[in-house]
Scaffold this motif. Structure first.
Motif, PDB file in Angstrom:
ATOM      1  N   UNK A  36       0.849  -1.185   0.000  1.00 30.03           N
ATOM      2  CA  UNK A  36       0.000   0.000   0.000  1.00 30.03           C
ATOM      3  C   UNK A  36       0.886   1.236   0.000  1.00 30.03           C
ATOM      4  N   UNK A  37       0.641   2.162  -0.926  1.00 31.21           N
ATOM      5  CA  UNK A  37       1.483   3.346  -1.046  1.00 31.21           C
ATOM      6  C   UNK A  37       1.365   4.251   0.185  1.00 31.21           C
ATOM      7  N   UNK A  38       2.506   4.776   0.601  1.00 30.85           N
ATOM      8  CA  UNK A  38       2.586   5.800   1.633  1.00 30.85           C
ATOM      9  C   UNK A  38       2.917   7.142   0.987  1.00 30.85           C
ATOM     10  N   UNK A  39       3.755   7.081  -0.043  1.00 35.99           N
ATOM     11  CA  UNK A  39       4.091   8.246  -0.863  1.00 35.99           C
ATOM     12  C   UNK A  39       4.481   7.724  -2.234  1.00 35.99           C
ATOM     13  N   UNK A  40       4.948   8.600  -3.107  1.00 35.67           N
ATOM     14  CA  UNK A  40       5.288   8.153  -4.461  1.00 35.67           C
ATOM     15  C   UNK A  40       6.488   7.220  -4.480  1.00 35.67           C
ATOM     16  N   UNK A  41       7.289   7.222  -3.425  1.00 41.51           N
ATOM     17  CA  UNK A  41       8.465   6.347  -3.360  1.00 41.51           C
ATOM     18  C   UNK A  41       8.385   5.308  -2.247  1.00 41.51           C
ATOM     19  N   UNK A  42       7.369   5.406  -1.395  1.00 38.49           N
ATOM     20  CA  UNK A  42       7.308   4.543  -0.214  1.00 38.49           C
ATOM     21  C   UNK A  42       6.064   3.667  -0.230  1.00 38.49           C
ATOM     22  N   UNK A  43       6.251   2.423   0.184  1.00 36.30           N
ATOM     23  CA  UNK A  43       5.161   1.454   0.238  1.00 36.30           C
ATOM     24  C   UNK A  43       5.229   0.712   1.560  1.00 36.30           C
ATOM     25  N   UNK A  44       4.082   0.540   2.177  1.00 37.55           N
ATOM     26  CA  UNK A  44       3.991  -0.293   3.373  1.00 37.55           C
ATOM     27  C   UNK A  44       3.479  -1.666   2.950  1.00 37.55           C
ATOM     28  N   UNK A  93      -4.190  -0.490  -2.840  1.00 40.79           N
ATOM     29  CA  UNK A  93      -2.944   0.202  -3.192  1.00 40.79           C
ATOM     30  C   UNK A  93      -2.815   1.596  -2.586  1.00 40.79           C
ATOM     31  N   UNK A  94      -3.927   2.190  -2.164  1.00 37.19           N
ATOM     32  CA  UNK A  94      -3.909   3.561  -1.632  1.00 37.19           C
ATOM     33  C   UNK A  94      -3.231   4.505  -2.626  1.00 37.19           C
ATOM     34  N   UNK A  95      -3.744   4.489  -3.845  1.00 41.48           N
ATOM     35  CA  UNK A  95      -3.105   5.220  -4.943  1.00 41.48           C
ATOM     36  C   UNK A  95      -3.070   6.727  -4.733  1.00 41.48           C
TER      37      UNK A  95
END
Length: 484
Positions: A121-129, A290-292
């Motif tokens: 799941x996206x946290x930011x454009x470069x970070x994923x949890x 994905x929390x896009x």
């Protein structure tokens, strides 16, 4: 929670993901691949590989029953007897899937790709949890992120289906795990998936009814092709209801169900009693988790992530591959997505992280879209259908060539004469605009014509070619005699 950094992060392990992960790993990049269920995506695990394996079992049953047509008997008098051991059919399928999946897993491990079994799941454009399968969480970040999460079967929309026991309320995945042949399988949907499973289970011994809401099977195909397939399936003993859709279902006994269907004309409501129900109408993209919005992306009204012709998104470091970006949803298209991205991001002229571009930047624009429906006989298609050609080129002369497979020597010799072939031609230039073969090995015959189209050969070249006798390719000498 500590964050692990990568050069490349791939979400989902569809048919583009594994080769792309290997390509970046071989380019000395640090790569992670996140997968929530199994390596290889739908194709290897629930799609092409297992279904075509089971269809092969169905064809053996079909040919066994037809043994007398060839002078081959397995019993004294009467029709050849066929006993289907569904658990063996299922295990054969499982074994092949395990082999294919295991090969992908071994290659990823050998290349040093970190495989994270969980859901990203996206946290930011470069970070994923990543919520791992064991319940733990991992934070990862990457310079480039690729989304290849695919699609899943769409749930039914008619009332009552939730109350049907799951062993009888089936989708294109769960039906492959049946340990018995259904007594009466009702199939909702007359598209590619529906007709393949319908014919398969009829051949394995089930009574089968197809419910199709449209006026023909396979809505994208030319009407005469769809009608020919309908005739073939009915000859095989399937019952097909067109212009009909399910309006409700309920359990009628401990081992049965009753489906109510309505038609688009004034006919009364139809009631169908069956033992199992396959919902094979539509698929939905796996984008919910994905929390896009956290990475600046969104989905269209069908849930797909839209991209440009280079598979790029409005967020420059994020790319999308495979079915999740929208149709056409074919394995070979997903694999071509990999080729495009590998060329554009890893070519010698475009080292990762530079602003240069390869000498030839590949795109999805104007790529050919071949496909094969694995009914028996197969339906292979490439290029434009007749209506599409006439709409695209309204000022050109469009010519059509149609020929029954009963005119093909090889089909006659093998007693596999059902079906037809059809070509769509630019009458002014001789260019082949489209081709369909509903016939024995129709996908292979189609691929010959596709090769000609790739080389921009006119139909006359196929007509005048010297094909080995007696091959199916030889039909491409004769088809053009019916051009008009």
């Amino acid at each position: 929670m500590a964050t692990t950094s990568y050069d490349v992060l791939i979400l989902g392990s569809g048919q583009a993901a594994t080769p792309l992960a290997l390509a970046f790993a071989n380019a000395k990049q640090k790569v992670a691949l996140v997968e929530k269920s199994h390596i290889g995506g739908c194709c290897i695990n629930e799609g092409c590989t297992p279904t075509k394996t089971m269809i092969a079992s169905g064809r053996v049953a079909y040919l066994t029953r037809r043994g007398q047509d060839y002078g081959v008997h397995n019993s004294e008098g009467g029709k050849n007897k066929v006993a289907v051991e569904m658990e063996k059919v299922r295990q054969r399928k499982r074994d092949i899937v395990t082999s294919f999946r295991g090969g992908s897993e071994r290659r990823l491990k050998a290349a040093g790709v970190d495989v994270l079994m969980g859901e990203g799941s996206f946290v930011s454009k470069n970070e994923v949890n990543v919520l791992m399968d064991d319940g733990s969480e991992k934070a990862v970040k990457a310079d480039k992120i690729f989304i290849n999460v695919g699609e899943r079967p769409a749930p039914p929309s008619f009332p009552g289906w939730e109350k049907i026991p799951k062993e009888r309320m089936l989708d294109s995945t769960s039906i492959q795990e049946l340990s018995i042949v259904p007594e009466h399988l009702v199939v909702i949907g007359g598209g590619y998936v529906g007709v393949e499973f319908a014919q398969l289970f009829r051949r394995l011994g089930a009574e089968v009814t197809i419910l199709q809401r449209g006026k023909q099977l396979l809505p994208r195909e030319d009407p005469e092709i769809a009608e020919e397939l309908k005739k073939i399936l009915e000859e095989d003993g399937l019952k097909i209801l067109l212009n009909s859709e399910a309006s409700g279902v309920e359990s009628s006994t401990s081992e049965g169900l009753t489906l109510t269907a309505k038609t688009k004309d004034s006919a009364p409501t139809t009631t169908i009693k069956g033992t199992h129900l396959l919902h094979a109408a539509g698929r939905v993209p796996n984008t919910e988790a994905l929390n896009l919005s956290a990475c600046g992306l969104s989905v269209n009204k069908r849930g797909h992530i839209e991209v440009n012709e280079y598979l790029e998104t409005p967020t420059p470091n994020i790319f999308v591959m495979g079915d999740v970006k929208g149709p056409p949803a074919f394995t070979h298209i997903s694999y071509d997505d990999f080729r495009i991205l590998k060329n554009n991001l890893l070519s010698p002229n475009s080292p990762l992280g530079s602003n240069s571009t390869p000498a030839t930047k590949l795109s999805t624009k104007a790529r050919q879209i071949p496909y094969v429906v694995y009914t028996d006989p197969q339906l292979g298609h490439i290029g434009l259908h007749e209506a599409e050609a006439r709409a695209k080129y309204p000022d050109r002369t469009i010519k059509i060539a149609k020929m029954p497979m009963s005119y093909v020597a090889r089909a006659l010799e093998t007693d596999e004469t059902r079906g037809m072939m059809k070509a769509v031609i630019n009458g002014e230039t001789g260019e082949i605009l489209g081709f369909t073969c509903l016939g024995i090995e129709g996908g292979e015959v189609m691929s010959i014509v596709q090769t000609a189209m790739m080389g921009k050969l006119p139909w006359m070249t196929l007509r005048d070619a010297v094909w080995a006798h007696p091959t199916l390719a030889e039909s491409l000498n004769n088809l053009w005699g019916f051009l008009e």
